[in-house]
Each structure stands twice: as structure tokens, then as C-alpha cells.
Scaffold this active site. Structure first.
Site, mmCIF file in Angstrom:
data_model
loop_
_atom_site.group_PDB
_atom_site.id
_atom_site.type_symbol
_atom_site.label_atom_id
_atom_site.label_comp_id
_atom_site.label_asym_id
_atom_site.label_seq_id
_atom_site.Cartn_x
_atom_site.Cartn_y
_atom_site.Cartn_z
ATOM 1 N N GLU A 85 0.814 -1.222 0.000
ATOM 2 C CA GLU A 85 0.000 0.000 0.000
ATOM 3 C C GLU A 85 0.846 1.271 0.000
ATOM 4 O O GLU A 85 0.706 2.129 0.876
ATOM 5 C CB GLU A 85 -0.964 -0.034 1.185
ATOM 6 C CG GLU A 85 -1.898 -1.234 1.116
ATOM 7 C CD GLU A 85 -2.815 -1.396 2.322
ATOM 8 O OE1 GLU A 85 -2.655 -0.633 3.301
ATOM 9 O OE2 GLU A 85 -3.678 -2.288 2.299
ATOM 10 N N GLU A 195 -6.168 -10.139 -2.172
ATOM 11 C CA GLU A 195 -6.888 -10.071 -0.895
ATOM 12 C C GLU A 195 -8.388 -9.976 -1.154
ATOM 13 O O GLU A 195 -9.065 -9.082 -0.649
ATOM 14 C CB GLU A 195 -6.416 -8.871 -0.065
ATOM 15 C CG GLU A 195 -4.938 -8.871 0.249
ATOM 16 C CD GLU A 195 -4.511 -7.695 1.115
ATOM 17 O OE1 GLU A 195 -5.377 -7.096 1.797
ATOM 18 O OE2 GLU A 195 -3.306 -7.366 1.120
#
Length: 407
Positions: A85, A195
Site C-alpha cells: 500500500e 486479498e
């Protein structure tokens, strides 16, 4: 877990990886450096300043951590999310200005990838992992940052798309767009969905809570959407190499506490670890509620140019076809002088047929006025429909413009 510099506790990790290896499952490592500093001990950032001394310290901390972790697991882990991220579309350089960035600037990404490349076994895939890549601004940042990294010789092998989705967002078209955009810009990069889960609550809804009474219609809707996801993933074979779910069953999901505390149902198996429609949507859609739903029609002429059309939906034998509806009816002229017939539903669109039980049926009637049309005019009638929101199709049939044309 590295509780102190150089002090590791691999008990849980070894147990999970060992179980996966025994089951001949592939293991992804997640993650080596988290851009936000989340779940990272404070000592990793030194004193937090960008002094030369602290830069050297933080660089050494990153390298030590990566070396120890990737060498510990070795060939048991085939891929690592090296930097997790790292993007922030609100920043001019598109990067999250977290604690690693505050000390090292964007070079912390270079340091992490070069350390992973140096210490991981040859052939290990090295990922940037990012969320909300379906958002146009974040996707644009992803392309820009990866291009800059590769121009600097940073060994980025692959892109991970997290895809923590809601039952109504994002549109599947934007998922396709994200993967195609990365592939178009970097055709040599691997991509994975890393994910995947799907909240049963709508995007932005932080107040609803089904508790222990999740409606079967919602689970059916989720199942059909999972089918839609995996249809597109299979169609993107060659651009993505794997899909990893963020959990197995609804008894253990981070969404029970994010964005608020409530019971969520995002995964293929339910709270009792039994397969639910989400599972069947992935592996065998013929087991989904409403599978086998078909449409047919009958008609009668009330006047020479007035047609009453009844469209009937008939369900299969798997389970109820929830929230079935006809979304519109249109006529496309194929033969004869041009004219404009008028279709009038008995009620506004969409026409709700409701929850159709196993082997049951439901109907809706439409009036069609062919005034002004030649007896030689012919049309294709098209009626798009949906059930459980994401089971979709369109009923089609030919029709003529006059009663006497049917003789």
C-alpha cells in the site's frame, strides 16, 4: 513477528506455512514493508528524522528485516508483497508519506525491493500490493510509480490488486480496466488478485447490521456476484496468475470490525464452515439459487394493431430466484417501412416478479400498440432481466405489427 531488532518469533508463521506445504499449497508472503508503518515496531524508523545517520539506520533495519524473513521461509514462499500500500493519489508524487518515506523518501521502496531480490531464493516473485486499484486516480498513480521504479532499475516483478469489495461496488468493468491497464503498460509484469473478499453491505453503509439473520436473498446475490468475478478472472488468464481470498470462512474476517463492529459475511464458507452461494459461484454456478431460470412468452391480439404480451419467468430446481425483475422491453425493427410502436408495461420499470420458488413461475403483461405500422413490419422484442441482482440475461422473440400478419 520481530518484537525487537533481530529477535523473531516464527511460531505461528511456521505452523501455517508448514500446514500449507504439507497440503501442497502455494504460500504468498504478506508483507515485508508496510508503507503506512502499520503493524511495524517504532524502532524500525529510528528517531524518525531524515538525518544521514538515521537514514543509514533505517536502511539497515529494512535490509535486516527482509533478509531474516525471506531467508527463514526460503522456497516455501513463492511470492512476497515487498511493499504494501505505497500509494496516495492526493500527494503530488502519488506516494504515501508514511514513516519510512519521512526518513528515506521514495528510496525506501528501492531499498526494500533490492534487499528482497538479493536475499530471496531465485525466482521468488516480488510484488507491490495496493488497494482500490479500480479507482481511476489510484490506478493512474500505480502506473506512474511503477514506471518510475522500473526506470530506476528497481526489481518489481508483479502487481497485487487487493480487491476488498462491497456487494455493490466496484463495478466489474473497473476490475477488468485495472488489470488491463497494468498489462497494457507493463506486459511483462505478473498480476494477482491478492486479498479478495466481498462485504454484504453496500459501499458507504456503516450502519446496517444483519447480525445472525443474513437474508438468503443477500447470500444468493453475493454468490452470483462471485460467479461474475471468477468469470472475468478466467477471461483474464494470461494477465493474472492467481486469486487469493482474504480468509476462508465468515467465522474469521477482519470485516467484523471494519469499518464498524458488525457481523459480515464476505467469504465462501459460512459461520459453521459450510459452503454457501459464494462458494458455488466460484466453483459450480449450477448450484446457485435461481440457476436454470428461463423466460417465455404468449400473446393475444386485442385489436388488429393492439397486442397483449405476457412474459413468464420459470425457475429451475436449485433454489429460489430472488428479486427477479424485467428491466425493460424494447422493439428493434428488422423488416418493413419504419414505424414506432409503443410498449406500455402494467406498471413502471423495472417490473418486479419477486422471489420465484423452486419450479415456480411469475408473469408480467405488456400492451404493444402498432398503430401506424405496416402489416409487413417485423420486430425483435428484447426484454433484459435480472435475478439476485447479478444473474442477468435478455429474453428475445420476433413479433409482427398486425394481427392479420400472423395468418
Amino acid at each position: 513477528m520481530e518484537t525487537a531488532l533481530g529477535t523473531y518469533n516464527y511460531t505461528n508463521g511456521d505452523a501455517e506455512v508448514g500446514e500449507a506445504v504439507c497440503a501442497e499449497m502455494k504460500v504468498r508472503g504478506q508483507n515485508l514493508v508496510w508503507a503506512t508503518g502499520e503493524q511495524t515496531p517504532a524502532y524500525a524508523f529510528g528517531d524518525g528524522t531524515n538525518s544521514a545517520a538515521n537514514q543509514a539506520l533505517v536502511t539497515a533495519n529494512i535490509q535486516e528485516h527482509i533478509q531474516s524473513e525471506v531467508q527463514h521461509f526460503g522456497n516455501k514462499v513463492y511470492a512476497w508483497d515487498v511493499v504494501n500500500e505505497p500509494l496516495d493519489p492526493t500527494e503530488p508524487d502519488c506516494l504515501e508519506h508514511g514513516p519510512f518515506y519521512q526518513v528515506l523518501g521514495s528510496s525506501y521502496i528501492d531499498i526494500a525491493f533490492k534487499a528482497a531480490k538479493q536475499y530471496a531464493p531465485p525466482g521468488t516473485k516480488l510484488f507491490i500490493n495496493e488497494y482500490s486499484t479500480t479507482d481511476p486516480a489510484r490506478l493512474s498513480c500505480l502506473v506512474s510509480v511503477v514506471r518510475e521504479l522500473r526506470d530506476r532499475g528497481v526489481p518489481v516483478d508483479a502487481i497485487g490488486h487487493e480487491m476488498h469489495n462491497q456487494i455493490n461496488y466496484p463495478p466489474t468493468d473497473s476490475m477488468i480496466q485495472a488489470i488491463n491497464t497494468v498489462h497494457d503498460n507493463f506486459p511483462d509484469l505478473d498480476q494477482q488478485v491478492t486479498e479478495l473478499d466481498m462485504s454484504v453491505y453496500n459501499a458507504g453503509d456503516d450502519s446496517s447490521n444483519y447480525g445472525s439473520n443474513i437474508p438468503p436473498a443477500v447470500l444468493a446475490e453475493q454468490g452470483w456476484l462471485y460467479k461474475k468475478y471468477f468469470d472475468l478472472f478466467r477471461a483474464l488468464k494470461g494477465k493474472i496468475s492467481a486469486v487469493t481470498l482474504w480468509g476462508m470462512a465468515d467465522d474469521d474476517t477482519w470485516l467484523d470490525s471494519f469499518p464498524v463492529v458488525r457481523t459480515d459475511y464476505p467469504l465462501p464458507f459460512n459461520l459453521q464452515l459450510q459452503a454457501k452461494p459464494a462458494y458455488w459461484g466460484i466453483v459450480d454456478p449450477t448450484q446457485l439459487p435461481g440457476y436454470g431460470l428461463t423466460f417465455s412468452s404468449t400473446h393475444s391480439w386485442t385489436e388488429t394493431r393492439q397486442l397483449a404480451l405476457t412474459i413468464t419467468a420459470t425457475n429451475g430446481d436449485v433454489g429460489p430466484a430472488y428479486t427477479t425483475q424485467i428491466n425493460s422491453v424494447s422493439l428493434l425493427q428488422r423488416e418493413g417501412p419504419p414505424c414506432t410502436p409503443v410498449v406500455t408495461p402494467l406498471g413502471g420499470y423495472p417490473i418486479a416478479l419477486g422471489d420465484i420458488p423452486v419450479s415456480g413461475s411469475a408473469s408480467a403483461t405488456f400492451d404493444i400498440d402498432f398503430t401506424g405500422c405496416s402489416r409487413f413490419a417485423r420486430f425483435v422484442l428484447r426484454a433484459p432481466w435480472s435475478s439476485a441482482t447479478y444473474e442477468t440475461g435478455a429474453y428475445e422473440r420476433w413479433t409482427r405489427a398486425r394481427k392479420d400478419a400472423d395468418r
